[in-house]
Design a protein around this motif. Structure first.
Motif, PDB file in Angstrom:
ATOM      1  N   PHE A  32     -42.812  21.561 -15.108  1.00 53.20           N
ATOM      2  CA  PHE A  32     -43.510  20.292 -14.902  1.00 53.20           C
ATOM      3  C   PHE A  32     -42.893  19.612 -13.681  1.00 53.20           C
ATOM      4  O   PHE A  32     -41.756  19.144 -13.724  1.00 53.20           O
ATOM      5  N   ASP A  33     -43.649  19.596 -12.608  1.00 51.14           N
ATOM      6  CA  ASP A  33     -43.156  19.103 -11.316  1.00 51.14           C
ATOM      7  C   ASP A  33     -43.141  17.577 -11.311  1.00 51.14           C
ATOM      8  O   ASP A  33     -44.197  16.939 -11.409  1.00 51.14           O
ATOM      9  N   LEU A  34     -41.965  16.984 -11.176  1.00 51.30           N
ATOM     10  CA  LEU A  34     -41.852  15.534 -11.178  1.00 51.30           C
ATOM     11  C   LEU A  34     -42.223  14.904  -9.843  1.00 51.30           C
ATOM     12  O   LEU A  34     -42.189  13.680  -9.700  1.00 51.30           O
ATOM     13  N   PRO A  73     -36.644  18.670 -16.948  1.00 50.02           N
ATOM     14  CA  PRO A  73     -35.196  18.425 -16.857  1.00 50.02           C
ATOM     15  C   PRO A  73     -34.656  17.816 -18.147  1.00 50.02           C
ATOM     16  O   PRO A  73     -35.370  17.104 -18.868  1.00 50.02           O
ATOM     17  N   GLY A  74     -33.388  18.065 -18.419  1.00 49.93           N
ATOM     18  CA  GLY A  74     -32.724  17.468 -19.576  1.00 49.93           C
ATOM     19  C   GLY A  74     -32.830  15.953 -19.542  1.00 49.93           C
ATOM     20  O   GLY A  74     -32.786  15.322 -18.487  1.00 49.93           O
ATOM     21  N   ARG A 319     -28.515  16.166 -10.912  1.00 51.54           N
ATOM     22  CA  ARG A 319     -29.423  16.455 -12.031  1.00 51.54           C
ATOM     23  C   ARG A 319     -30.676  15.597 -11.915  1.00 51.54           C
ATOM     24  O   ARG A 319     -30.824  14.804 -11.010  1.00 51.54           O
ATOM     25  N   GLY A 320     -31.590  15.782 -12.858  1.00 50.95           N
ATOM     26  CA  GLY A 320     -32.805  14.980 -12.879  1.00 50.95           C
ATOM     27  C   GLY A 320     -34.043  15.737 -12.435  1.00 50.95           C
ATOM     28  O   GLY A 320     -35.159  15.257 -12.633  1.00 50.95           O
ATOM     29  N   MET A 321     -33.875  16.897 -11.827  1.00 49.00           N
ATOM     30  CA  MET A 321     -34.994  17.770 -11.449  1.00 49.00           C
ATOM     31  C   MET A 321     -34.630  19.206 -11.777  1.00 49.00           C
ATOM     32  O   MET A 321     -33.447  19.557 -11.834  1.00 49.00           O
ATOM     33  N   LEU A 322     -35.633  20.025 -11.972  1.00 49.61           N
ATOM     34  CA  LEU A 322     -35.423  21.469 -12.084  1.00 49.61           C
ATOM     35  C   LEU A 322     -35.606  22.036 -10.686  1.00 49.61           C
ATOM     36  O   LEU A 322     -36.720  22.362 -10.266  1.00 49.61           O
ATOM     37  N   ALA A 323     -34.500  22.110  -9.961  1.00 48.45           N
ATOM     38  CA  ALA A 323     -34.543  22.498  -8.553  1.00 48.45           C
ATOM     39  C   ALA A 323     -33.218  23.133  -8.172  1.00 48.45           C
ATOM     40  O   ALA A 323     -32.183  22.874  -8.803  1.00 48.45           O
ATOM     41  N   PRO A 324     -33.209  23.990  -7.128  1.00 46.38           N
ATOM     42  CA  PRO A 324     -31.957  24.619  -6.695  1.00 46.38           C
ATOM     43  C   PRO A 324     -30.895  23.575  -6.350  1.00 46.38           C
ATOM     44  O   PRO A 324     -31.184  22.551  -5.712  1.00 46.38           O
ATOM     45  N   GLY A 325     -29.680  23.841  -6.814  1.00 47.75           N
ATOM     46  CA  GLY A 325     -28.566  22.934  -6.590  1.00 47.75           C
ATOM     47  C   GLY A 325     -28.384  21.909  -7.680  1.00 47.75           C
ATOM     48  O   GLY A 325     -27.382  21.184  -7.684  1.00 47.75           O
ATOM     49  N   LYS A 326     -29.328  21.822  -8.619  1.00 43.88           N
ATOM     50  CA  LYS A 326     -29.233  20.851  -9.700  1.00 43.88           C
ATOM     51  C   LYS A 326     -28.661  21.500 -10.961  1.00 43.88           C
ATOM     52  O   LYS A 326     -28.779  22.708 -11.176  1.00 43.88           O
TER      53      LYS A 326
END
Length: 569
Positions: A32-34, A73-74, A319-326
């Motif tokens: 789910f893209d924020l 994201p969590g 944190r806060g997104m499902l993205a590389p580096g997070k």
């Protein structure tokens, strides 16, 4: 200062760029893209505790099959007091991690008001051993005002030694609003020491120039907004408003209309005070998400508030997104709008195996309830003719109260409870062994027809508070609390009907959260049999002594007119 090694960073880069095989791949999910609100089919590659690949297909050393489920994201609870869950930090995470809460930002000021710096050390020690990422804001107002007796005093020089701890974010809710606006020395010392760091707010009903002055102190968040117009002014003035839905304070219905795609960068979610019974019946941050969506909030706005906006408000840029580096905090959902959580990864680890091993640490505060002497019915007597008596008026779903004036009458020069008017007697008894303070008053709104309820949880100084319609039962309930080391007690006709011992600082149980949940269920049933109409009477009782929330409160010093910050009577 960096806490990552050269080798760990190199592994992330190599796994992310395809030079090495990822440690873990979550295969076949819909992200789910924020940013756009789209559901994007993808795999997620993970190195250690960090995401290193999305929006593609990957092979990994370990595979978790997503089976087409939605991933988000969590969730982040931006403000809570773990003590209000009535269990230890380790039981708290066991309770809420399955609901998708992978980060919690706690203010241990309940325990700190009883034990001082010992409480800060306990929570920071626990935080370093937990599966979820528990962050700590250092308690700014211990005590919250001079109108109560707490078990400790924390000045700036007690807090600054902890400010660089890796689990510390900044300074917790600054409750002493008059102290900020009057530039009181103790407040100024703390604000100066934490200038440039995060400082949480606590500003119920504050607007206009008073709000301008409060924000000029460097305070950036508030969880006390109870009206949409109040919250809108706060976000327009740069605050992040934390929409609260706890066991007592329920602000989501009032604030949900304000949460839109446009405002979601400036709003987040918190629970403040939510116990295991409420979590079992409704959920945690997952409940706030689905409730917001059910009230018409766009899903992208609700999930942003639960993760991305929350992370940014507190400087948690990893944190806060499902993205590389997070950080690899990944929540699997069976349904987006109902926020049905089916699995959770916390820092790249499935929570089931991670929670299996329970750390053991020393728990302080097992002898914290100290009465100078046993109490008797005569200690609860109120003399007078009962005319125009100040009465605290309960507002269900709020910790704000009404300031009522009611003619209660009297018998033989004594004013008693009036069950026919839904007016009970209330008292606060000092329990830290520092003095013999005791205050008496009246409260309307419990529905209590007989007996008494007593609690050693009494925000924020946590003296004993008791409500009842029979003075003998009130005395028996307080004395029983002292014998069991604190907790919740119900007494009727001189007999203990139900109780929940809270031997850790008089605030927390050492039992599993399931046991606490079951005891709370029994307490609720017993109070309803006595006529109580409130869903959470003990938590409502616990907020009656809070002298920093309008309008009429009671502490061990006496009745407090909060609007004027003066004792009355």
């Amino acid at each position: 200062m960096s806490t990552i090694s050269h080798d760990v960073l190199a592994r992330r880069i190599r796994q992310g760029s395809g030079q090495q095989t990822p440690d873990l791949v979550v295969r076949n999910v819909r992200l789910f893209d924020l940013v756009t609100g789209e559901l994007i089919p993808t795999d997620i590659a993970v190195c250690g505790d960090t995401i290193v690949g999305t929006l593609g297909r990957f092979d990994g050393a370990t595979i978790i099959e997503g089976q087409g489920r939605i991933v988000v994201p969590g969730f982040i609870d931006t403000h809570l007091h773990i003590e209000s869950s009535l269990v230890t930090p380790f039981e708290f995470e066991r309770c809420v991690l399955p609901h998708g809460v992978t980060t919690a930002i706690c203010d241990p000021h309940e325990m700190a008001n009883v034990l001082g710096v010992i409480a800060l050390r306990y929570f920071l020690d626990a935080a370093t051993r937990m599966v979820m990422d528990l962050r700590v804001n250092l308690s700014s107002c211990v005590p919250s005002t001079a109108l109560e007796t707490s078990g400790a005093v924390l000045r700036a020089d007690a807090l600054t030694p902890f400010m660089d701890h890796p689990k510390v974010i900044g300074l917790a809710e600054f409750m002493n609003m008059p102290g900020v606006l009057s530039c009181a020395d103790d407040c100024m010392d703390k604000l100066v020491a934490f200038a440039g760091r995060h400082i949480d707010g606590h500003a119920p009903l504050m607007t206009g120039q008073r709000l301008n002055g409060y924000l000029s102190a460097g305070i950036s968040t508030d969880h006390e907004a109870t009206r949409a117009d109040e919250a809108l002014e706060k976000i327009r003035k740069g605050m992040t408003v934390l929409i609260r839905e706890g066991s007592v304070c329920k602000d989501l219905a009032a604030l949900a209309p304000l949460l839109t795609v446009a405002t979601s960068p400036f709003m987040a979610f918190c629970t403040d005070d939510r116990n295991p019974l409420e979590i079992a019946h409704e959920g945690h941050i997952d409940f706030l998400i689905r409730s917001a969506i059910a009230r018409g909030v766009p899903p992208i706005a609700a999930y942003r508030a639960a993760s991305l906006s929350a992370a940014r408000a507190f400087g948690l840029t990893d944190r806060g997104m499902l993205a590389p580096g997070k950080r690899a905090d990944i929540v699997f959902l069976d349904d987006l709008e109902d926020c049905l959580v089916s699995d959770v990864l916390a820092g790249g680890r499935p929570i089931g195996p991670a929670l299996a091993a329970r750390p053991v640490i020393d728990v302080p505060g097992r002898d914290s309830v100290h009465l100078r002497r046993p109490l008797a019915a005569a200690d609860f007597a109120v003399a007078g003719d009962g005319r125009d008596m100040p009465v605290i008026g309960i507002i269900p779903g709020q910790i704000i109260t009404d300031y009522l004036t009611i003619d209660l009458g009297s018998q033989a020069g004594a004013v008693g409870a009036r069950a026919d008017l839904d007016v009970a007697k209330v008292a606060v008894v000092a329990r830290h062994g520092l003095n013999d303070n005791m205050a008496r008053g009246f409260v309307r709104g419990f529905g209590l027809r007989r007996g008494a309820l007593a609690s050693s949880v009494g925000h924020d100084a946590h003296n004993i508070c008791v409500v009842g319609v029979d003075d003998d039962d009130m005395a028996a309930a307080v004395n029983r609390l002292a014998r069991i080391g604190g907790g919740f007690v119900i007494v009727e006709d001189g007999q203990v009907r139900e109780e929940l011992p809270l031997p850790i600082a008089g605030l927390m149980s050492d039992a599993p959260f399931e046991d606490v949940r079951d005891r709370l269920e029994a307490l609720r049933a017993a109070t309803r049999a006595m006529g109580v109409t409130l869903d959470e009477p003990f938590l409502q009782l616990a907020f009656l002594p809070l002298p920093v929330v309008p309008r009429l409160k009671i502490t061990d010093h006496g009745l407090v007119d909060v609007d004027r910050m003066t004792l009355i009577g």
